[in-house]
Design a protein around this motif. Structure first.
Motif, short mmCIF file in Angstrom:
data_model
loop_
_atom_site.label_atom_id
_atom_site.label_comp_id
_atom_site.label_asym_id
_atom_site.label_seq_id
_atom_site.Cartn_x
_atom_site.Cartn_y
_atom_site.Cartn_z
N UNK A 1 -9.75 8.55 -4.18
CA UNK A 1 -8.74 9.39 -3.52
C UNK A 1 -8.61 9.03 -2.05
N UNK A 2 -9.75 8.80 -1.38
CA UNK A 2 -9.70 8.45 0.04
C UNK A 2 -8.99 7.11 0.25
N UNK A 3 -9.26 6.16 -0.62
CA UNK A 3 -8.61 4.86 -0.48
C UNK A 3 -7.10 4.98 -0.67
N UNK A 4 -6.69 5.73 -1.68
CA UNK A 4 -5.26 5.92 -1.91
C UNK A 4 -4.61 6.61 -0.72
N UNK A 5 -5.32 7.59 -0.16
CA UNK A 5 -4.79 8.29 1.02
C UNK A 5 -4.60 7.31 2.18
N UNK A 6 -5.59 6.44 2.41
CA UNK A 6 -5.48 5.47 3.49
C UNK A 6 -4.37 4.46 3.25
N UNK A 7 -4.18 4.06 1.97
CA UNK A 7 -3.08 3.15 1.65
C UNK A 7 -1.73 3.80 2.00
N UNK A 8 -1.60 5.07 1.61
CA UNK A 8 -0.34 5.77 1.87
C UNK A 8 -0.08 5.91 3.37
N UNK A 9 -1.14 6.21 4.13
CA UNK A 9 -0.98 6.33 5.58
C UNK A 9 -0.58 4.99 6.19
N UNK A 10 -1.22 3.92 5.72
CA UNK A 10 -0.90 2.59 6.25
C UNK A 10 0.53 2.20 5.91
N UNK A 11 0.97 2.55 4.71
CA UNK A 11 2.33 2.22 4.30
C UNK A 11 3.36 2.93 5.19
N UNK A 12 3.07 4.19 5.50
CA UNK A 12 4.00 4.93 6.35
C UNK A 12 4.04 4.36 7.77
#
Length: 297
Positions: free
Chosen positions: A286-297
């Motif tokens: 979950x943390x990795x997915x959250x970081x991916x989403x933040x980086x994408x934004x």
């Protein structure tokens, strides 16, 4: 076809016609004497050149016969000598061999008339392929290893000659072949002991003499024979270098690996970048997915 390669079309027609009356399959060596020639382009990409040398080496160890390696313009024209065409050349063009549909690092092995054709996918960067940086251009070389392993019974158990299994036979014959193959994994790598990273595959890049240098050559050669390499370079690195300082005092510290002393964190707190994670913990995902989403934004 370009006029300067008109000889290729004439030669291709000649040995195809001469092969019309022969039995199915090809004879590469007969009673310890060569009945074939290995043909490469001039200049030849590194994959084809190394592939030619590897095939010559194994056939000699197998039968005692040394198959000559020649460039396409010097290929035998008697029609009786089987031609082993390794890599794209004017002769493969004249025979209508089209490698454009092959996947990266893929290859075809096929018999056609009196020819055995081993052609790999073309490199995205031909200049780099000619410089010896194989990259995605290893298809022709992998095709040679596919022929040796799958159709001639050769195996390489570990680096060096003691790890080679090359069956002995005075006559080397092949049935008709029509094979297309490619690596299942886009990236295949074993961390070498003596060759850090294992870059270009040419042994010519290894200078010096002595037992250590020979071990380096043996290791690099074995790495090639295991068909290590890649057709893609995904971004990768030490992904968790900042995680300890970021999460050590938070509830998310449970994503760290559990150590033998019962705590979670790095083995050495002075080197937190070498952080092992508890990859079975869904919170890590979950943390990795959250970081991916933040980086994408």
């Amino acid at each position: 076809m370009c006029t300067k390669h008109g000889w290729a079309a004439a030669l291709a027609l000649a040995f195809l016609a001469a092969a019309g009356s022969q039995v199915m399959g090809l004879t590469l060596v007969k009673d310890g004497a060569p009945t074939s020639a290995i043909v490469i382009a001039d200049p030849a990409p590194e994959a084809a050149r190394i592939g030619a040398e590897e095939l010559q080496y194994h056939l000699k160890k197998m039968s005692g016969a040394e198959i000559p390696i020649v460039t396409a313009d010097k290929a035998p024209t008697d029609g009786a000598t089987a031609l082993i065409l390794i890599g794209k050349s004017p002769l493969t063009d004249a025979l209508g061999v089209d490698p454009s549909g092959l996947k990266p690092e893929g290859y075809m092995i096929k018999t056609q008339g009196n020819a055995l054709i081993i052609v790999g996918a073309e490199a995205k960067n031909q200049e780099r392929a000619l410089r010896g940086q194989l990259g995605d251009n290893q298809g022709s070389l992998f095709g040679v290893y596919g022929l040796l392993e799958d159709h001639l019974g050769c195996h390489w158990i570990w680096p060096g000659v003691t790890g080679e299994y090359i069956p002995k036979r005075a006559t080397v014959e092949l049935a008709d072949l029509d094979v297309v193959d490619d690596p299942f994994l886009l990236r295949r790598h074993i961390r070498a002991v003596l060759n850090k990273g294992v870059g270009p595959s040419s042994n010519a890049n290894l200078l010096g003499e002595g037992p250590v240098e020979q071990l380096k050559v043996d290791e690099r050669t074995w790495y090639r024979r295991m068909r290590m390499g890649r057709s893609e370079q995904p971004p990768a690195g030490h992904s968790f270098t900042q995680w300890y300082n970021r999460y050590k005092d938070t509830p998310n510290s449970e994503v760290f690996a559990l150590l033998r002393n019962g705590r979670r964190g790095p083995e050495n707190t002075n080197r937190p970048a070498y952080m092992k994670m508890c990859v079975a913990n869904p919170k890590l995902w979950d943390l990795q997915i959250q970081l991916f989403k933040e980086a994408r934004q």
